[in-house]
Write an enzyme that holds these catalytic residues in place. Sequence first.
Site, short mmCIF file in Angstrom:
data_model
loop_
_atom_site.label_atom_id
_atom_site.label_comp_id
_atom_site.label_asym_id
_atom_site.label_seq_id
_atom_site.Cartn_x
_atom_site.Cartn_y
_atom_site.Cartn_z
N SER A 142 63.29 -15.15 3.71
CA SER A 142 62.62 -15.38 2.30
C SER A 142 63.49 -17.44 2.70
O SER A 142 64.76 -17.40 2.33
CB SER A 142 62.76 -14.72 0.60
OG SER A 142 62.92 -15.56 -0.32
N TYR A 155 67.86 -10.10 -5.05
CA TYR A 155 67.10 -10.42 -4.22
C TYR A 155 67.86 -11.97 -3.58
O TYR A 155 67.45 -12.29 -2.57
CB TYR A 155 65.88 -10.47 -4.88
CG TYR A 155 64.73 -11.09 -3.75
CD1 TYR A 155 63.85 -9.92 -3.24
CD2 TYR A 155 64.25 -12.36 -3.19
CE1 TYR A 155 62.69 -10.41 -2.48
CE2 TYR A 155 63.45 -12.49 -2.57
CZ TYR A 155 62.37 -11.73 -1.92
OH TYR A 155 61.60 -11.74 -1.11
P1 NAD Z 1 54.70 -5.81 -0.46
O1 NAD Z 1 54.65 -5.26 -1.52
O2 NAD Z 1 53.12 -6.14 0.07
O3 NAD Z 1 55.27 -4.95 0.69
C1 NAD Z 1 56.02 -4.49 1.31
C2 NAD Z 1 56.32 -3.29 2.61
O4 NAD Z 1 57.86 -2.45 2.14
C3 NAD Z 1 55.39 -2.26 1.71
O5 NAD Z 1 54.74 -1.37 2.90
C4 NAD Z 1 56.10 -0.81 1.31
O6 NAD Z 1 55.25 0.54 1.32
C5 NAD Z 1 57.28 -1.47 1.77
N1 NAD Z 1 58.96 -0.49 1.23
C6 NAD Z 1 58.96 -1.05 -0.18
N2 NAD Z 1 59.62 0.10 -0.71
C7 NAD Z 1 59.90 1.01 1.05
C8 NAD Z 1 60.92 1.63 1.36
N3 NAD Z 1 62.77 1.67 0.12
N4 NAD Z 1 60.83 2.24 2.45
C9 NAD Z 1 60.00 1.80 3.14
N5 NAD Z 1 59.16 1.08 2.94
C10 NAD Z 1 59.74 0.05 1.42
O7 NAD Z 1 55.57 -6.65 -0.27
P2 NAD Z 1 55.23 -8.56 0.64
O8 NAD Z 1 55.39 -9.52 0.35
O9 NAD Z 1 54.93 -7.72 1.81
O10 NAD Z 1 57.05 -8.72 1.87
C11 NAD Z 1 57.39 -8.06 2.37
C12 NAD Z 1 58.87 -8.61 2.65
O11 NAD Z 1 58.26 -10.12 3.54
C13 NAD Z 1 60.19 -8.35 1.61
O12 NAD Z 1 60.56 -7.86 2.37
C14 NAD Z 1 59.92 -10.00 1.15
O13 NAD Z 1 61.42 -9.96 0.49
C15 NAD Z 1 59.62 -10.90 2.04
N6 NAD Z 1 59.02 -11.81 1.27
C16 NAD Z 1 58.20 -11.94 0.34
C17 NAD Z 1 57.61 -12.73 0.05
C18 NAD Z 1 56.92 -13.02 -0.74
O14 NAD Z 1 56.41 -14.25 -1.27
N7 NAD Z 1 55.73 -12.32 -1.05
C19 NAD Z 1 58.39 -14.12 0.34
C20 NAD Z 1 59.27 -14.04 1.29
C21 NAD Z 1 59.35 -13.45 1.51
#
Ligand code: NAD
Length: 260
Positions: A142, A155
Amino acid sequence: MLKGKTALVTGSTSGIGLGMATALAAQGANIVLNGFGDADGPRAQVLAAGQAHGAKVAYHGADMSRAAEIENMMKYTASQFGGVDILVNNAGIQHVASVHEFPPERWDAIIAINLTSAFHTTRLALPAMLANNWGRIINIASVHGLVGSAQKSAYVAAKHGIVGLTKVTALETAPTGVTCNAICPGWVLTPLVQKQVDAKAEQLGISNDEAKKALLGEKEPSMHFTTPEELAALAVFFCSPAAGNVRGVAWNMDGGWVAQ
Ligand code: NAD
């Protein structure tokens, strides 16, 4: 480009992970999906993306906070497809609170899911990648792996940690055909961020659209969200021969967030 390879994408039933799995399948890779909630919809989407190449799709529901379940998922992947060639460590959660009010159990969960799970998948995937002299490890960090934001101690700590893990893994594999890199998104409008939009709308008594603009305005000069498809295109590049010597980078795709 990736026909015959197998990609394991953690947390791929939603958001960025689902985008990664879809794009890798479209390149011909077999996919192992992981994550909570409905798996049938994501499986159908990823199967359709890989149909032209005959890419296969499997699913394992391991909880990424549990080492034993991660080990089972890695064994399952080996039994289905012979091993992991492309590992995308993506599963992640968020919790927003001041350090002195941060619930310790939320801290532990974020460190386990956003950081320690990647250590386990990486240590378990590496021996076969090294034996094959080919592998791609892509850690979804991130902008919070590069800079901090108030209210996000666990985080930010986990994401800085995964950038560190990326560098060390890249150094240890540097003389080989295995690479490890991180992708550092800014705001992406997934369920993880929609929760923060909803909280801002409620806190300020504003509409959903106004809350999105407020969130972007605080951090992201481009004033628009990065998409899972854009991030997945970068992951596909990391898997390409042209990226064979890209090692240990933490590449932000963030509308200018970290340039400020
Ligand atoms: P999201 O909530 O859409 O998806 C998260 C996924 O992780 C889902 O499939 C969920 O079921 C799974 N998950 C959660 N806890 C779990 C566990 N204990 N075991 C197995 N699976 C689990 O979120 P996203 O925004 O797509 O985030 C994905 C990654 O991207 C994360 O690591 C997040 O930190 C990172 N990220 C997101 C953003 C953003 O703005 N959305 C920005 C930077 C980084």
